[in-house]
Design an enzyme around this catalytic site. Structure first.
Site, PDB file in Angstrom:
ATOM      1  N   ARG A 118       0.801  -1.241   0.000  1.00 33.97           N
ATOM      2  CA  ARG A 118       0.000   0.000   0.000  1.00 33.97           C
ATOM      3  C   ARG A 118       0.826   1.281   0.000  1.00 33.97           C
ATOM      4  NH1 ARG A 118      -2.692  -3.237   3.689  1.00 33.97           N
ATOM      5  NH2 ARG A 118      -4.470  -4.287   2.711  1.00 33.97           N
ATOM      6  N   GLU A 182       6.821  20.826 -23.460  1.00 35.50           N
ATOM      7  CA  GLU A 182       6.298  20.995 -22.094  1.00 35.50           C
ATOM      8  C   GLU A 182       6.955  22.189 -21.397  1.00 35.50           C
ATOM      9  OE1 GLU A 182       3.708  19.453 -21.052  1.00 35.50           O
ATOM     10  OE2 GLU A 182       3.601  17.513 -22.087  1.00 35.50           O
ATOM     11  N   LYS A 224       5.689  23.954 -11.794  1.00 37.47           N
ATOM     12  CA  LYS A 224       4.857  22.771 -11.565  1.00 37.47           C
ATOM     13  C   LYS A 224       4.762  22.455 -10.070  1.00 37.47           C
ATOM     14  CE  LYS A 224       3.422  18.286 -12.887  1.00 37.47           C
ATOM     15  NZ  LYS A 224       3.428  17.130 -13.747  1.00 37.47           N
ATOM     16  N   GLU A 234      -5.832  17.865  -8.653  1.00 36.63           N
ATOM     17  CA  GLU A 234      -6.420  18.444  -9.864  1.00 36.63           C
ATOM     18  C   GLU A 234      -7.904  18.776  -9.702  1.00 36.63           C
ATOM     19  OE1 GLU A 234      -4.694  16.902 -13.562  1.00 36.63           O
ATOM     20  OE2 GLU A 234      -6.577  17.355 -14.560  1.00 36.63           O
ATOM     21  N   ARG A 238      -4.515  22.774 -11.326  1.00 31.63           N
ATOM     22  CA  ARG A 238      -3.613  21.796 -11.956  1.00 31.63           C
ATOM     23  C   ARG A 238      -4.073  21.448 -13.379  1.00 31.63           C
ATOM     24  NH1 ARG A 238      -0.535  16.530  -9.268  1.00 31.63           N
ATOM     25  NH2 ARG A 238       0.502  15.914 -11.214  1.00 31.63           N
ATOM     26  N   ASN A 242      -2.775  20.955 -18.520  1.00 34.36           N
ATOM     27  CA  ASN A 242      -3.227  20.186 -19.683  1.00 34.36           C
ATOM     28  C   ASN A 242      -3.468  21.054 -20.913  1.00 34.36           C
ATOM     29  OD1 ASN A 242      -3.242  17.736 -18.237  1.00 34.36           O
ATOM     30  ND2 ASN A 242      -5.159  18.342 -17.267  1.00 34.36           N
ATOM     31  N   HIS A 245      -3.523  19.553 -24.315  1.00 36.35           N
ATOM     32  CA  HIS A 245      -3.483  18.100 -24.158  1.00 36.35           C
ATOM     33  C   HIS A 245      -4.721  17.374 -24.664  1.00 36.35           C
ATOM     34  CE1 HIS A 245       0.194  18.904 -22.074  1.00 36.35           C
ATOM     35  NE2 HIS A 245       0.368  17.651 -21.714  1.00 36.35           N
ATOM     36  N   HIS A 249      -4.140  14.388 -27.063  1.00 37.12           N
ATOM     37  CA  HIS A 249      -4.563  12.997 -26.830  1.00 37.12           C
ATOM     38  C   HIS A 249      -5.375  12.489 -28.009  1.00 37.12           C
ATOM     39  CE1 HIS A 249      -4.011  13.715 -22.255  1.00 37.12           C
ATOM     40  NE2 HIS A 249      -2.894  13.355 -22.844  1.00 37.12           N
ATOM     41  N   HIS A 262       4.763  12.480 -27.621  1.00 42.73           N
ATOM     42  CA  HIS A 262       3.795  13.227 -26.815  1.00 42.73           C
ATOM     43  C   HIS A 262       3.989  14.741 -26.960  1.00 42.73           C
ATOM     44  CE1 HIS A 262       1.040  14.118 -23.592  1.00 42.73           C
ATOM     45  NE2 HIS A 262       1.985  14.733 -22.916  1.00 42.73           N
TER      46      HIS A 262
HETATM   47  P1  NAD Z   1      10.031   7.534 -22.601  1.00 44.44           P
HETATM   48  O1  NAD Z   1      10.091   7.223 -21.181  1.00 44.44           O
HETATM   49  O2  NAD Z   1       9.509   6.514 -23.536  1.00 44.44           O
HETATM   50  O3  NAD Z   1      11.490   7.969 -23.085  1.00 44.44           O
HETATM   51  C1  NAD Z   1      11.677   8.365 -24.422  1.00 44.44           C
HETATM   52  C2  NAD Z   1      12.841   7.591 -25.077  1.00 44.44           C
HETATM   53  O4  NAD Z   1      14.093   8.111 -24.618  1.00 44.44           O
HETATM   54  C3  NAD Z   1      12.872   6.110 -24.744  1.00 44.44           C
HETATM   55  O5  NAD Z   1      13.288   5.396 -25.875  1.00 44.44           O
HETATM   56  C4  NAD Z   1      13.924   6.032 -23.653  1.00 44.44           C
HETATM   57  O6  NAD Z   1      14.519   4.763 -23.533  1.00 44.44           O
HETATM   58  C5  NAD Z   1      14.908   7.052 -24.134  1.00 44.44           C
HETATM   59  N1  NAD Z   1      15.768   7.649 -23.110  1.00 44.44           N
HETATM   60  C6  NAD Z   1      15.396   8.078 -21.898  1.00 44.44           C
HETATM   61  N2  NAD Z   1      16.398   8.733 -21.303  1.00 44.44           N
HETATM   62  C7  NAD Z   1      17.443   8.698 -22.158  1.00 44.44           C
HETATM   63  C8  NAD Z   1      18.771   9.212 -22.119  1.00 44.44           C
HETATM   64  N3  NAD Z   1      19.188   9.986 -21.111  1.00 44.44           N
HETATM   65  N4  NAD Z   1      19.598   8.950 -23.159  1.00 44.44           N
HETATM   66  C9  NAD Z   1      19.141   8.224 -24.242  1.00 44.44           C
HETATM   67  N5  NAD Z   1      17.894   7.747 -24.350  1.00 44.44           N
HETATM   68  C10 NAD Z   1      17.060   7.986 -23.312  1.00 44.44           C
HETATM   69  O7  NAD Z   1       9.170   8.860 -22.901  1.00 44.44           O
HETATM   70  P2  NAD Z   1       8.978  10.234 -22.100  1.00 44.44           P
HETATM   71  O8  NAD Z   1       8.660  11.229 -23.123  1.00 44.44           O
HETATM   72  O9  NAD Z   1      10.093  10.491 -21.143  1.00 44.44           O
HETATM   73  O10 NAD Z   1       7.674   9.955 -21.212  1.00 44.44           O
HETATM   74  C11 NAD Z   1       6.444   9.637 -21.797  1.00 44.44           C
HETATM   75  C12 NAD Z   1       5.593   8.978 -20.748  1.00 44.44           C
HETATM   76  O11 NAD Z   1       5.398   9.866 -19.670  1.00 44.44           O
HETATM   77  C13 NAD Z   1       4.216   8.570 -21.237  1.00 44.44           C
HETATM   78  O12 NAD Z   1       3.946   7.259 -20.799  1.00 44.44           O
HETATM   79  C14 NAD Z   1       3.283   9.559 -20.556  1.00 44.44           C
HETATM   80  O13 NAD Z   1       2.013   9.018 -20.295  1.00 44.44           O
HETATM   81  C15 NAD Z   1       4.022   9.867 -19.290  1.00 44.44           C
HETATM   82  N6  NAD Z   1       3.713  11.179 -18.696  1.00 44.44           N
HETATM   83  C16 NAD Z   1       3.366  11.218 -17.395  1.00 44.44           C
HETATM   84  C17 NAD Z   1       3.098  12.423 -16.786  1.00 44.44           C
HETATM   85  C18 NAD Z   1       2.786  12.462 -15.319  1.00 44.44           C
HETATM   86  O14 NAD Z   1       2.429  13.535 -14.812  1.00 44.44           O
HETATM   87  N7  NAD Z   1       2.956  11.380 -14.616  1.00 44.44           N
HETATM   88  C19 NAD Z   1       3.171  13.619 -17.517  1.00 44.44           C
HETATM   89  C20 NAD Z   1       3.540  13.551 -18.857  1.00 44.44           C
HETATM   90  C21 NAD Z   1       3.809  12.324 -19.448  1.00 44.44           C
HETATM   91  N1  GLY Z   2       1.136  16.352 -16.561  1.00 43.92           N
HETATM   92  C1  GLY Z   2       0.061  17.022 -15.953  1.00 43.92           C
HETATM   93  C2  GLY Z   2       0.037  16.939 -14.467  1.00 43.92           C
HETATM   94  O1  GLY Z   2       0.957  16.474 -13.861  1.00 43.92           O
HETATM   95  O2  GLY Z   2      -0.934  17.313 -13.865  1.00 43.92           O
END
Ligand code: NAD
Ligand code: GLY
Length: 361
Positions: A118, A182, A224, A234, A238, A242, A245, A249, A262
């Site tokens: 948990r 972003e 942020k 949110e 918050r 978006n 977004h 999406h 993204h």
């Molecule tokens: P990702 O994690 O897929 O990374 C992008 C690519 O870069 C991958 O191929 C990864 O292996 C590579 N990579 C990462 N670090 C590297 C480095 N230092 N050197 C070389 N390669 C590297 O994509 P992302 O854009 O980081 O994240 C997208 C994800 O984040 C989605 O799943 C999305 O839903 C999520 N997200 C979450 C939130 C949140 O608030 N939690 C907000 C925005 C996005």
């Molecule tokens: N990525 C949007 C949020 O964290 O609320």
């Protein structure tokens, strides 16, 4: 090292920003709870940075889970694999998970940490620009289902975020530029001066000059952190994060995983939101043009990909998680630095913007 705080009472945590954070075990060991540590990473990031991280874990029982690289591996099966490894490690409530990677790894690591007994401590070590300025801060965690992205998740705040800006040196250019969307978003929604800073330093940022880049990351994280501290769940402000977004999406759903990154979808979505705001008389068209110019200088797309059907995009937008009681709710703006939540927008105005942007492609 720059140090910022996300103020959430007893769940407050620090964000450390600077070059060499992963190798600086003294910096992050104080955020490790208990004697057992699980490190989550992927097959691209682990060969680059895992050994450095493991060097800092001496004296602690630890294990690593290295997932295949990609959004398609953000699944329940892999969450089960992480939890099984925690069990084999003999982890109890007093254990820590470290997520080393981009947003996929951070979201999954956070979700596994929220589920194990948990909720255990976790430390975010983001290695993409997007994860540094967005996903690692704020405690949104989750996985994908076949039915859609991020449909299952939990709010679970990290115990610390360690942003090692040196890791950006190995990030592919397209991923780096995608993360810039972003960063630009932060200026667009709430900080006109920062937007101007990005305009004035676009080349230095694209050249990944450390000082300017760290400043841009720090401003983004500070913004942020403030939003999350005021509205963790949110209920209000918050949602402004978006901006663009709902359009994004819809584009991601329509094009399928892996076509648009993204941030690329967010860039197009922000411009659509800005143009829609202008067409509704809420903002000046000149601000939409400034946004377009900055996105294009950074190498981000500003037009819909070929073959997009505006009606289908609108349908996806109606199904977005951010819709409330079936009513389309969008984040629009009054101009650079002033986003707002708007409900009850005439759908023909949205459709017109989608058509105009598609026609320009
Ligand atoms: P990702 O994690 O897929 O990374 C992008 C690519 O870069 C991958 O191929 C990864 O292996 C590579 N990579 C990462 N670090 C590297 C480095 N230092 N050197 C070389 N390669 C590297 O994509 P992302 O854009 O980081 O994240 C997208 C994800 O984040 C989605 O799943 C999305 O839903 C999520 N997200 C979450 C939130 C949140 O608030 N939690 C907000 C925005 C996005
Ligand atoms: N990525 C949007 C949020 O964290 O609320």
């Amino acid at each position: 090292m720059i140090e910022l705080e996300v103020s959430l009472g007893e769940r407050s945590y620090l964000i450390h920003i600077g070059s060499g954070g992963i190798a600086d075990a003294k910096l992050w060991r104080r955020h490790i709870r208990g004697r057992q540590v699980l490190v989550l990473s992927n097959a691209t990031v682990a060969p680059l940075y895992l050994d450095t991280l493991l060097d800092g874990l001496h004296g602690l029982a630890h294990a690593s889970v290295i997932l295949e690289d990609g959004e398609q591996f953000k699944t329940f099966d892999n969450i089960a694999r992480i939890l099984d490894t925690l069990a084999r490690l003999g982890a109890n409530r007093d254990a820590t998970l470290i997520a080393l990677g981009g947003g996929v790894i951070g979201d999954m690591g956070g979700f596994a940490a929220a589920c194990w007994m948990r909720g255990i401590a976790f430390v975010q070590m983001p290695t993409t620009l997007l994860a540094m300025v967005d996903s690692s801060v704020g405690g949104k965690t989750g996985v994908n289902l076949a039915a859609g992205k991020n449909l299952v998740g939990a709010f679970h705040q990290p115990s610390a975020v360690v942003i090692d800006t040196a890791t950006l040196a190995t990030l592919p250019r397209r991923e780096f530029v995608s993360g810039l969307a972003e960063v630009i978003k932060i200026g667009a929604i709430g900080d006109a001066a920062f937007f101007g800073f990005l305009e004035n330093h676009a080349e230095a940022i694209l050249g990944r000059e450390p000082g300017v880049l760290e400043q841009a990351i720090a401003v983004s994280c500070r913004h942020k952190a403030g939003v999350v501290a005021r509205d963790e769940r949110e209920q209000g402000e918050r949602a402004l994060l978006n901006f663009g977004h709902t359009f994004a999406h819809a584009l991601e759903t329509e094009t399928g995983y892996g076509h648009l990154l993204h941030g690329e979808a967010v860039a197009i979505g922000m411009l659509l939101a800005a143009r829609l705001s202008a067409s509704l008389g809420r903002a000046a068209q000149a601000d939409a043009e400034r946004l377009q110019a900055l996105l294009e200088r950074m190498g981000l797309p500003t037009r819909l990909p070929n073959g997009m059907d505006p009606q289908r995009l609108l349908q996806h937008m109606r199904l977005d998680k951010k819709s409330v009681s079936g009513e389309l709710r969008l984040i629009l703006w009054r101009g650079i630095g002033q986003a707002e939540i708007v409900s009850g927008i005439d759908e023909t105005a949205i459709l017109d913007q989608l058509k105009n942007t598609a026609a320009a492609a």
